[in-house]
Write an enzyme that holds these catalytic residues in place. Sequence first.
Site, PDB file in Angstrom:
ATOM      1  N   GLU A  37      37.934  30.311  62.470  1.00  0.00           N
ATOM      2  CA  GLU A  37      36.939  31.162  61.802  1.00  0.00           C
ATOM      3  C   GLU A  37      36.740  32.418  62.646  1.00  0.00           C
ATOM      4  O   GLU A  37      36.386  32.338  63.831  1.00  0.00           O
ATOM      5  CB  GLU A  37      35.589  30.463  61.610  1.00  0.00           C
ATOM      6  N   ASP A 112      32.560  42.563  59.478  1.00  0.00           N
ATOM      7  CA  ASP A 112      31.818  43.828  59.520  1.00  0.00           C
ATOM      8  C   ASP A 112      32.512  44.852  58.613  1.00  0.00           C
ATOM      9  O   ASP A 112      33.715  45.095  58.756  1.00  0.00           O
ATOM     10  CB  ASP A 112      31.763  44.360  60.954  1.00  0.00           C
ATOM     11  N   LYS A 116      31.404  53.624  56.974  1.00  0.00           N
ATOM     12  CA  LYS A 116      31.742  55.057  57.068  1.00  0.00           C
ATOM     13  C   LYS A 116      33.256  55.237  57.162  1.00  0.00           C
ATOM     14  O   LYS A 116      33.922  54.521  57.922  1.00  0.00           O
ATOM     15  CB  LYS A 116      31.084  55.663  58.305  1.00  0.00           C
ATOM     16  N   ASP A 148      30.146  41.035  51.114  1.00  0.00           N
ATOM     17  CA  ASP A 148      29.199  41.610  50.150  1.00  0.00           C
ATOM     18  C   ASP A 148      29.528  43.080  49.888  1.00  0.00           C
ATOM     19  O   ASP A 148      28.847  43.725  49.102  1.00  0.00           O
ATOM     20  CB  ASP A 148      27.773  41.535  50.709  1.00  0.00           C
TER      21      ASP A 148
END
Length: 207
Positions: A37, A112, A116, A148
């Site tokens: 993971e 993450d 930008k 997400d």
Amino acid sequence: MVLMTVDAATIGVSTESLGEPAELGGLFANGGPIELEIGCGKGGFLLRQAQAHPDRNYLGIEWANKYYKFAADRMARWGITNVRVLRTDARHFVIHRLPPSILSALHVYHPDPWPKKRHHKRRLFSPAFVDAAVRVLEPGGRLAVQTDHTEYAEVILERLTARMEFEPMPFDDPDHGTVDERTETNFEVKYLREGRPIHRFAFRRRA
Ligand SMILES: C[S@@+](CC[C@H](N)C(=O)[O-])C[C@H]1O[C@@H](n2cnc3c(N)ncnc32)[C@H](O)[C@@H]1O
């Protein structure tokens, strides 16, 4: 009955101790399959999976020292012997250190997104990482991803779909901890509460 104990110092491993290439099999007492993971955070997903599958082995990679330590302590508190946690940059480790066909599953939940544009090069799913994911999964191995972030989800999906070595498979797979399309990681719980969309997909490495 032999009671096995394990302390946080055994669970937390250093990259230097793993050799070149990193031979993960030596980390675990049983010769079972190894699942990785990436970005395991506080280790909740790993903990549940390790408890459900004592015959398998789990490696979590976490960059943030605070979470790495939390996860290692948590496994020790629960007496979990089939998890190891590594504090390093997972992208570099997977690309440069892992030998071929070493993993039976690769889990990446809420990487993450680096939203930008000038930061996109920091994202985990670079073309080199996708090459490496193909290489390190054994034939039949499973890659599951959840995010997400809609634009990043599209990029990841496009890069994975382009690889002939991967075939899509259902994300929902209780055998790999995704029940009713839920992984129940901390970020999943938080984002569902906030009503954010969640994108989920899984691929099997063709034989
Ligand atoms: C958004 S959090 C998600 C945590 C967990 N997977 C979850 O769903 O609750 C992303 C995690 O990945 C870790 N991370 C980000 N980049 C990483 C990298 N290159 N290598 C290892 N861990 C990384 C972060 O420190 C953070 O804990």
